[in-house]
Design a protein around this motif. Structure first.
Motif, PDB file in Angstrom:
ATOM      1  N   UNK A 111       0.697  -1.461  -0.050  1.00 21.08           N
ATOM      2  CA  UNK A 111      -0.018   0.161  -0.091  1.00 21.08           C
ATOM      3  C   UNK A 111       0.937   1.363   0.080  1.00 21.08           C
ATOM      4  N   UNK A 112       2.118   1.159   0.332  1.00 18.43           N
ATOM      5  CA  UNK A 112       3.068   2.221   0.234  1.00 18.43           C
ATOM      6  C   UNK A 112       2.857   3.160   1.447  1.00 18.43           C
ATOM      7  N   UNK A 113       2.268   2.862   2.590  1.00 17.18           N
ATOM      8  CA  UNK A 113       2.065   3.247   3.929  1.00 17.18           C
ATOM      9  C   UNK A 113       3.301   3.941   4.459  1.00 17.18           C
ATOM     10  N   UNK A 114       3.188   5.029   5.153  1.00 14.91           N
ATOM     11  CA  UNK A 114       4.125   5.754   5.993  1.00 14.91           C
ATOM     12  C   UNK A 114       5.251   6.161   4.976  1.00 14.91           C
ATOM     13  N   UNK A 115       4.893   6.346   3.913  1.00 18.69           N
ATOM     14  CA  UNK A 115       5.924   7.113   2.799  1.00 18.69           C
ATOM     15  C   UNK A 115       6.911   5.869   2.242  1.00 18.69           C
ATOM     16  N   UNK A 116       6.441   4.700   2.513  1.00 19.64           N
ATOM     17  CA  UNK A 116       7.215   3.644   1.914  1.00 19.64           C
ATOM     18  C   UNK A 116       7.004   3.559   0.479  1.00 19.64           C
ATOM     19  N   UNK A 117       8.022   3.216  -0.361  1.00 22.28           N
ATOM     20  CA  UNK A 117       7.886   2.786  -1.929  1.00 22.28           C
ATOM     21  C   UNK A 117       6.836   1.787  -2.022  1.00 22.28           C
ATOM     22  N   UNK A 118       5.643   1.917  -2.933  1.00 21.85           N
ATOM     23  CA  UNK A 118       4.950   0.892  -3.126  1.00 21.85           C
ATOM     24  C   UNK A 118       5.564  -0.220  -4.000  1.00 21.85           C
ATOM     25  N   UNK A 119       5.170  -1.499  -3.488  1.00 26.61           N
ATOM     26  CA  UNK A 119       5.923  -2.709  -4.148  1.00 26.61           C
ATOM     27  C   UNK A 119       4.609  -3.400  -4.473  1.00 26.61           C
ATOM     28  N   UNK A 120       4.709  -4.283  -5.833  1.00 28.62           N
ATOM     29  CA  UNK A 120       3.795  -5.283  -5.861  1.00 28.62           C
ATOM     30  C   UNK A 120       3.798  -6.530  -4.782  1.00 28.62           C
ATOM     31  N   UNK A 121       2.560  -6.802  -4.674  1.00 32.67           N
ATOM     32  CA  UNK A 121       2.799  -8.237  -3.758  1.00 32.67           C
ATOM     33  C   UNK A 121       2.454  -9.407  -4.822  1.00 32.67           C
ATOM     34  N   UNK A 122       3.357 -10.272  -4.689  1.00 34.59           N
ATOM     35  CA  UNK A 122       3.368 -11.522  -5.475  1.00 34.59           C
ATOM     36  C   UNK A 122       2.710 -12.786  -4.972  1.00 34.59           C
ATOM     37  N   UNK A 123       2.661 -13.756  -5.875  1.00 31.28           N
ATOM     38  CA  UNK A 123       2.165 -15.004  -5.290  1.00 31.28           C
ATOM     39  C   UNK A 123       3.171 -15.653  -4.389  1.00 31.28           C
TER      40      UNK A 123
END
Length: 141
Positions: A111-123
């Motif tokens: 979700x990119x919370x707290x200013x983190x870089x958003x990353x895709x979630x994978x299987x």
């Protein structure tokens, strides 16, 4: 490589802290143990900062208030950890803590919370979490 070593040492010290805190809390009480632990942690961090002569502490006034909640979270973490160790034992407590940490970390990255870089979630990541859950079920069995 240094990151791996720091992560491993953090895991070792988390386990040692869990055992020590549980022993202390059985003698003086859970919130008292949490208070003592946080105070000693503050003293050690302050001493390290003074020995290293790190003057960046003057920038503390610029920290966003939301991020100051970390200290309050630490009190809840300590209480939860000590209580769980008494009720579940060290192995089950640390196992469940790790699953909870990993699950929330995945959501924060996704979700990119707290200013983190958003990353895709994978299987593979989801399979890894489910494998950890299966491992805890096997430990409990």
């Amino acid at each position: 490589m240094r990151g791996v070593l720091f992560a491993m040492s953090g895991g070792f010290f988390l386990t040692l802290q869990s055992v020590a805190n549980a022993r202390i809390s059985s003698q003086i009480g859970t919130w008292q143990a949490a208070t003592l632990t946080q105070f000693t942690g503050f003293v050690v961090a302050l001493l390290v900062m003074l020995v290293l002569r790190d003057r960046t502490y003057v920038e503390m006034r610029h920290v966003k208030p939301l991020y100051l909640s970390g200290g309050a979270f630490a009190a809840i973490i300590l209480f939860s950890n000590m209580t769980a160790v008494h009720k579940l034992g060290v192995t089950m407590t640390i196992s469940l803590f790790l699953i909870a940490q990993l699950a929330l970390a995945l959501v924060i990255d996704w979700r990119g919370w707290f200013g983190m870089v958003r990353r895709k979630l994978n299987g593979a990541q989801l399979i890894g979490v489910f494998m950890m859950i299966a491992g805890v079920i096997l430990l409990k069995w």
